[in-house]
Scaffold this active site. Structure first.
Site, PDB file in Angstrom:
ATOM      1  CE1 TYR A  56      -3.918  -2.102   0.104  1.00  0.00           C
ATOM      2  CE2 TYR A  56      -2.953  -3.156   2.026  1.00  0.00           C
ATOM      3  CZ  TYR A  56      -3.913  -3.126   1.039  1.00  0.00           C
ATOM      4  OH  TYR A  56      -4.858  -4.114   0.975  1.00  0.00           O
ATOM      5  CG  HIS A  98      -2.430  -7.168  -1.311  1.00  0.00           C
ATOM      6  ND1 HIS A  98      -2.638  -8.219  -0.462  1.00  0.00           N
ATOM      7  CD2 HIS A  98      -2.859  -6.074  -0.655  1.00  0.00           C
ATOM      8  CE1 HIS A  98      -3.169  -7.793   0.659  1.00  0.00           C
ATOM      9  NE2 HIS A  98      -3.309  -6.485   0.575  1.00  0.00           N
TER      10      HIS A  98
END
Ligand code: NAP
Ligand code: SF4
Length: 676
Positions: free
Chosen positions: A168, A254
């Site tokens: 992120y 991710h």
């Protein structure tokens, strides 16, 4: 004296003392996105606070609109929003718990056209290209983090977690992969760290000293051009100096192509990084990922590898995880089997997260399992997941329950699943239910195939039929050839496969069976073998900790076939399918899609026709054919019982065989048991 002294030791954080070493890690449930769902969120957290979690972390809340994961996703930006959180924090405090709010800025992972990042580099998991932040824009993000932290304090939280990992925004500033800036926020490792460090500093200034500030630090990015170990430790040092009071570990972005949390990842696979980080800081360090049972957590803590452990999914599976550990009842823990099917797979498609083995998770105010007013005598037939869930729930509610199973053991389809390499955790669910049967006083009859007349004769008020499924045997000429077997016969060890195998049907079970056939020793049980299999290296040697993959060669040649023309594994879970596809590729499994017809099976092997016009013929010279062509329901008893006037409920695969699904089976069985 507890079995887990290190797990249960208090931890003094200065302004407050945590009663034990277990943090419930952040997990987005979907209930965060709308204040109307906060009563449900409050009940969800309160139940886990009562269960003994020392500190819980909410799902991610964005500090501003640019940082939201998707349009209308959770954020904390105003005092009005903060007031709505009071419901959650009050419920947790009344239950004796503590809770921190996670501040998560999605950066380039946001599924929004207004997403921002250090550089305008699109991520492989969002279709939107982010806007590169200006210097002013960067400073605005830092102020937004500080504002969210201040509002969290106003809302009654005990702390915040600054999300600095998993790829992120903050992580994007830290890695050369995503930070191509040449101003004071990029270009050198020191400059790339500036955003993280200034954010923590601003957050600490906003909340004062008597407030927990957890920084989630990515110790292993597992992507190319991720951080080096030197950069990670320098960052840890600087965020501690800037005001972080706890460092929680994050593993893998991710977009990483190394699995980090699925069931085939060995337990405690990444805890050694916590131990390495601890040498560089003086604040408590939290070990994470695949810690699902107290003995695993205890050994990590006892070896001094971490000060705390963080478990997220295991608290969905069992809110009383800590209490059961403290009372030396680990065999009563409903273990998270790391399947992701009802939690992360739901979150990714914006469905409310729940748990395959605990359908009450996230539904605490809706799925009520209080005592029954009318005690009934109930027979449950079949001891797979659906039968076990209904029998134990019914008995727990006060009914008199007898469970009949034709085989000499419990488990049904889970007894097959647990034999697949990488799915060993499924045995825990059978252990859990087996213990629940004892505790709830269900009378269990194993090796007993009952008929309708017997059930009627025994005077049961109602019958729950959970007789499951049997493998479908497709109508192919030569299907009786000795080389043909069902997946159940193979995996249960009743038959064995040769060296050249065709697997007919490429759903979840065809993929599982292909892994079974191509794996001699499960790497899940051997950490070094698993690291070699997936190429997990040392970030001190290569950026991001990626190494070359060295999978062990398959002992067999396997071809996996389906009639559909879509790619194999499309029906698998959103967060797990890619892991299975990558494993099959590494083992050299041949994929054949678009089979127009399975023509026949004979001594030469499996003969098929391919292509839309059925013109191509191909023979697979195999010595074994394994049928994974779906299932059919076993439910003959249902009609017989109904004809005899017995109230009969059919659940699980016996009800719907199409894509038999333990998640649906356990929920259906539990909901039924709540109604009887
Ligand atoms: P499935 O997903 O329904 O797949 C059955 C396969 O058989 C399909 O590939 C289908 O493909 C083929 N098939 C169906 N009828 C056939 C016929 N008459 N002749 C030849 N082929 C036929 O069922 P499953 O693999 O048994 O899995 C059941 C469920 O278990 C899954 O849906 C999943 O929920 C769960 N599961 C999941 C996983 C996982 O995620 N890893 C693992 C195991 C089980 P074509 O019609 O294209 O040939
Ligand atoms: Fe664990 Fe599966 Fe439940 Fe998720 S759905 S919490 S992975 S058992």
């Amino acid at each position: 004296m507890s079995e887990y002294p290190h797990l249960l030791a208090p931890l003094d954080l200065g302004h407050l003392t945590l009663p034990n070493r277990v943090i419930m890690g952040s997990m987005h449930t979907g209930l965060e996105d709308h204040a109307r769902d906060f009563p449900k969120l409050a009940a969800y957290f309160a139940e886990r606070a009562r269960g003994g979690a020392a500190l819980m972390v909410t799902g991610g809340f964005a500090p501003n609109v640019e940082g939201t994961l998707y349009p209308m996703a959770s954020k904390l930006t105003t005092r009005r929003e903060a007031r709505q959180h009071r419901l959650v924090t009050t419920a947790v405090h009344e239950a004796g718990g503590r809770i921190a709010l996670q501040i998560l800025h999605a950066g380039r992972y946001a599924y929004t056209p207004w997403c921002v990042a250090p550089s305008a580099a699109k991520s492989p998991i969002s279709r939107f290209t982010p806007r590169a932040l200006s210097d002013r824009g960067v400073r605005r993000q830092i102020r937004a983090f500080a504002r969210a932290a201040r509002l969290a304090r106003e809302a009654g939280y005990d702390g915040v977690e600054v999300m600095g990992s998993e790829g992120y925004l903050i992580n994007e500033f830290l890695a050369p992969r995503t930070n191509q800036r040449t101003d004071r926020w990029g270009g050198t490792p020191e400059n790339r760290r500036r955003f993280a460090v200034e954010t923590v500093r601003a957050v600490r200034e906003a909340v004062g000293s008597d407030f927990i500030v957890i920084y989630r630090i990515s110790v292993l990015d597992l992507v190319e051009d991720g951080q080096t170990w030197e950069e990670v430790t320098a960052l840890a040092h600087e965020v501690e100096a800037a005001g972080a009071s706890i460092l929680n570990l994050g593993i893998g972005w991710h977009e990483a192509r190394v699995p980090t949390i699925v069931t085939s990842v060995p337990r405690a696979a990444f805890t050694s990084y916590a131990a390495r980080l601890k040498e560089h800081v003086s604040v408590p360090v939290v070990a994470t990922n695949r810690i699902n049972m107290p003995e695993v957590a205890e050994s990590v803590l006892a070896e001094g590898g971490a000060d705390l452990v963080s478990l997220a999914r295991p608290f969905l599976a069992d809110p009383e995880w800590v209490r059961k550990s403290a009372e030396s009842r680990p065999d009563e823990i409903n273990t998270c089997i790391a399947c992701n099917q009802a939690c992360l797979d739901h979150s990714f498609v914006r469905r409310r997260a729940t748990c395959l083995v605990n359908p009450r998770a996230g539904y605490e105010t809706e799925l009520l399992l209080g005592p029954t007013r009318t005690v009934k005598k109930v027979a449950v037939v079949g001891a797979g997941p659906a039968g076990l869930a209904s029998a134990t729930t019914l008995a727990d509610r006060g009914h008199q329950v007898e469970l009949f199973e034709a085989r000499d053991h419990l488990g049904g389809q889970f007894d097959i699943a647990m034999r697949i390499p990488g799915k060993e955790e499924f045995a825990e669910t059978i252990r859990y239910f087996s213990r629940r049967l004892d505790l709830t006083g269900v009378k269990v009859h194993l090796g007993r195939r009952v008929d309708a007349e017997e059930l009627v004769g025994a005077g049961f008020d109602e019958v729950v039929l959970a007789t499951g499924v049997e493998p479908r045997v497709p109508d192919i000429p030569g299907i009786d050839h000795p080389m043909v077997m069902t997946y159940a016969e193979l995996v249960r060890g009743e038959r064995s496969a040769g060296s050249r195998v065709a697997v007919v049907g490429a759903g979840g079970i065809g993929v599982d069976v292909s892994e079974y056939l191509t794996t001699a020793h499960s790497p899940t049980l051997d950490l070094d073998a698993w690291r070699a299999e997936w190429g997990v290296g040392d970030p001190a040697r290569t950026r991001g900790g990626l190494a070359s993959r060295h999978p062990v060669a398959s002992p067999r040649q396997v071809v996996l076939l389906q009639r559909k023309t879509t790619s194999i594994g499309r029906s698998l879970g959103r967060t797990t399918g890619w892991v299975h596809r990558a494993a099959l590729k590494a083992k050299g499994v041949e994929h054949v899609t678009g089979v127009a017809a399975y023509e026949r099976i004979d001594d030469d092997g499996l003969h098929v026709r391919l292509g839309t016009d059925r013109s191509q013929r191909r023979t697979f010279a195999v010595d074994t054919v394994v049928l994974c062509a779906g299932q059919v329901s076993v439910r003959a008893l249902a009609d017989e019982l109904s004809a005899l006037g017995v109230t009969t409920h059919v659940v699980g695969g016996a009800d719907v065989a199409l894509e038999i699904d333990a998640k649906r089976a356990i929920r259906q069985a539990t909901e039924l048991a709540a109604r009887i």
